[in-house]
Design a protein around this motif. Structure first.
Motif, mmCIF file in Angstrom:
data_model
loop_
_atom_site.group_PDB
_atom_site.id
_atom_site.type_symbol
_atom_site.label_atom_id
_atom_site.label_comp_id
_atom_site.label_asym_id
_atom_site.label_seq_id
_atom_site.Cartn_x
_atom_site.Cartn_y
_atom_site.Cartn_z
ATOM 1 N N GLN A 89 0.769 -1.169 -0.048
ATOM 2 C CA GLN A 89 -0.159 0.287 -0.164
ATOM 3 C C GLN A 89 1.246 0.797 0.516
ATOM 4 O OE1 GLN A 89 -3.085 -0.074 2.569
ATOM 5 N NE2 GLN A 89 -2.822 1.978 3.449
ATOM 6 N N ARG A 130 -3.139 -9.037 -9.217
ATOM 7 C CA ARG A 130 -2.075 -8.363 -8.100
ATOM 8 C C ARG A 130 -1.248 -7.042 -9.158
ATOM 9 N NH1 ARG A 130 2.353 -12.353 -5.988
ATOM 10 N NH2 ARG A 130 3.096 -10.731 -4.177
ATOM 11 N N GLN A 189 -1.881 1.725 -6.660
ATOM 12 C CA GLN A 189 -1.190 2.544 -5.591
ATOM 13 C C GLN A 189 0.392 2.961 -6.113
ATOM 14 O OE1 GLN A 189 -1.854 1.837 -2.349
ATOM 15 N NE2 GLN A 189 -4.066 0.778 -3.271
ATOM 16 N N ARG A 197 -3.132 -3.988 -8.360
ATOM 17 C CA ARG A 197 -3.377 -3.405 -7.533
ATOM 18 C C ARG A 197 -1.997 -2.871 -7.336
ATOM 19 N NH1 ARG A 197 -5.855 -9.112 -6.157
ATOM 20 N NH2 ARG A 197 -3.317 -9.735 -5.001
#
Length: 643
Positions: free
Chosen positions: A295, A382, A389, A385
């Motif tokens: 993150q 994946r 970020q 994501r």
């Protein structure tokens, strides 16, 4: 100095005395590093003994318990660092401890004096950092330093002692164990406030934990504990973990260990998304252990964000946030680089200009980008994501890192008109291009909804051409910096001429229709260009519109309005850029305007309608009206007339 041979008193050279005084009083802002320097020297001595014992089978030494020992005598105000490493002979001692004498050239001293006179302490420290004089940092906290040593394979030892003021004493000493001990006689509290902390267990533990936790040899210290009943027990604690994960083969490290180490250095509660463990051998050896977080940190785009990885030299901590090892666009990467051949006193300024460090940086960047590329290839979800970020930061690399433009373009993922539910890579876009299509089409804007509803999209949507939807502020800049991807130019559908209806060779009917259309509007377009001369550079017919009456476009190399706003928001005044108004020749409003102009070109109402057409096109692309009140008044009046 104890029993043994006669004492020799040697005098430092004049330049060396001055240099030593600068080291003691002017250079180091953090006194804690004296212990880091001494422990590092001890670790080097242990490394050398182990190596020499392997090379020389006749060397009679005990390597079964190589270690570093710290001891404190509070009454005598002394701190001692001992090792049972290689030790030094008398000649070694004069040569090695005399390094400062060899380094104290007139040229170096003059530069340091200049830095001091201009009160540039950082510059002075950077100069000192090039000459390996860390041992003498002990004099920052001590008014006397006593060193005793015996080299492995010899029968006698040597003692060295100095107050750092100009001379040192040296003599032979009997009955010393192999290795080296350095005893610091701390300055009195009256003359140097706070030095008593260096006699405290908590302070020594703190320094070892920060700077020397990953030294491969145990760092031990005698401890004393008193329980509630007043009973005192004595023991020996090992202060460092010795768990340098980066120095171990990857096959011997578990994912749980990687995750725990990442959390320690990043203060992140989540496991990392990617772990990169590498070792480089050859002329410049180093190990690196890097992590890509799961993150983005909350301050990823803050100007105050610290970046860079931790730098170690032979497991000795040197600095946090070493910017020289990681570019700004990879500021989210955390980790450790442990170099084998750098000075412990290496400074940030020197690192930025060091050729070997630049080479390390290049390899680290390629490893990080390669790891992200592997994720893209192996696990699309994946990767999506991860891009969500850090994609915005990675796109900054297209402006900063020309060496890796192609690698970064392979990673770019963007929304497009192909699928509203997922993003697409440029490679996927190219694979879906229509036959005969030679460019990658895109449109920038503040939001996806604004871009999708833009008039510029109409012809592309009607003909099934995919358009990338770019809404990050950085998109406004990088698309102008990157000429092409995989041989296909990146082309804004809001700039330049767009003609998706080019007739095939010999299509005389289409050519005739176009010529007839141009003839019909031959009188209107020059008049409109003159009427709107304060707002636009040209009015022309459009082939990109199907339902809207008009849109505003830029020339191929014009700055976009959004980019103009960005520069102005940063305080940079930009000259106004006049753009082009394109009209839909089949729209009822435009055909009616043409007819009215043919009938009565002098009607004042025509100029007002033209102003409304321009204002409507400006609003459709998210622009700002120069005079909203006037636009509203004109619109209200013409609506009233229509009713």
């Amino acid at each position: 100095m104890g029993t043994g041979g006669s004492v020799e008193t040697l005098e430092f050279q004049a330049e060396t005395r001055q240099l030593l005084q600068l080291v003691i009083h002017s250079i180091y802002s953090n006194k804690d590093i004296f212990l880091r320097e001494l422990i590092s020297n001890a670790s080097d001595a242990l490394d050398k003994l182990r190596l020499e014992s392997l090379i020389d089978s006749d060397l009679e030494v005990d390597t079964s318990d190589l270690h570093i020992a710290l001891s404190v005598d509070k009454d005598a105000r002394t701190l001692t660092v001992r090792d049972n490493g290689i030790g030094m002979s008398r000649d070694d001692l004069v040569e090695l401890i005399g390094t400062i004498a060899k380094s104290g050239t007139a040229g170096l001293l003059e530069k340091i004096k200049e830095a001091k006179e201009t009160q540039d302490g950082a510059a002075a420290q950077n100069l000192i950092g090039q000459f390996g004089v860390g041992f003498y940092s002990a004099f920052m906290v001590a008014d006397k330093v006593a060193l005793r040593t015996r080299r492995a394979g010899t029968d006698s030892g040597t003692a060295w002692e100095s107050d750092g003021e100009g001379t040192y004493e040296i003599r032979a000493v009997d009955d010393l164990p192999v290795g080296t001990s350095v005893t610091l006689h701390l300055k009195t509290a009256d003359s140097e406030d706070g030095l008593a902390d260096y006699l405290s267990e908590w302070k020594i533990r703190q320094i070892v934990k920060q700077y020397s936790d990953f030294i491969r040899w145990p760092i031990r210290m005698a401890t004393e504990r008193t329980d509630a009943d007043g009973v005192t027990t004595h023991g020996v604690d090992t202060l460092n973990s010795m768990k340098a994960l980066w120095a171990r083969p990857r096959s011997e490290v578990t994912e749980a260990e990687y995750a725990e180490f990442y959390k320690q250095i990043s203060h992140d509660g989540l496991d990392p998304a990617e772990t990169i463990h590498m070792r480089a051998e050859g002329n410049f050896e180093y190990e690196a252990l890097l992590f890509i977080p799961s993150q983005a940190p909350f301050d990823l785009f803050s100007r105050e964000t610290k970046r860079g990885v931790q730098l170690y030299v032979k497991r000795v901590f040197i600095m946090d946030d070493c910017e020289a090892l990681m570019p700004n666009y990879l500021r989210f990467v955390k980790g450790v680089v442990d170099a084998h051949d750098l000075s412990l006193n290496i400074s940030r300024e020197i690192l930025q200009h060091d050729r070997q460090i630049r080479g390390v940086r290049r390899r680290l960047v390629k490893k990080v980008l390669g790891a992200i590329k592997d994720t893209q290839a192996k696990d699309g979800e994946r990767y999506t994501r991860l891009w969500a970020q850090f994609g915005r930061a990675l796109k900054e690399g297209l402006l900063e890192d020309t060496d890796n433009t192609e690698a970064l373009l392979e990673l770019v993922s963007a929304a497009s008109t192909h699928d509203p539910e997922r993003t697409t890579t440029l490679r996927e876009y190219v694979e879906r291009m229509k036959d005969g299509q030679d460019a990658i089409y895109y449109l920038t804007g503040e939001t996806r909804a604004m871009v999708e509803n833009s008039p510029h999209m109409e012809a592309f949507a009607a003909k099934g051409y995919e358009v990338l939807i770019l809404t990050d502020p950085v998109d406004e800049v990088w698309v102008d910096q990157v000429p092409a991807f995989s041989g296909h130019a990146l082309r804004s559908i809001a700039k330049g001429q767009v003609d998706l209806d080019e007739p095939a060779d010999g299509d005389g009917e289409a050519e005739s229709d176009k010529a007839k259309r141009d003839e019909d509007f031959a009188a209107l377009l020059p008049w409109l260009t003159t009427t709107l001369s304060e707002q636009v550079k040209q009015v022309r017919l459009s082939s990109r519109l199907t339902t809207s009456a008009a849109c505003i476009v830029g020339d191929a190399h014009d700055m976009t309005p959004t980019l103009e706003k960005m520069y102005r928001a940063m305080g940079q005044e930009m000259p106004p850029v006049k753009r082009i108004l394109e009209l839909n020749p089949t729209h009822p409003l435009i055909t009616a305007l043409r007819s009215a102009h043919t009938t009565n070109a002098e009607d004042p109402a025509l100029a007002e309608i033209v102003e409304l057409v321009y204002g409507g096109a400006l609003l459709a692309e998210g622009g700002d009206l120069p005079d909203p009140a006037r636009f509203t008044r004109l619109l209200t009046n013409h609506l009233a007339r229509g009713l």
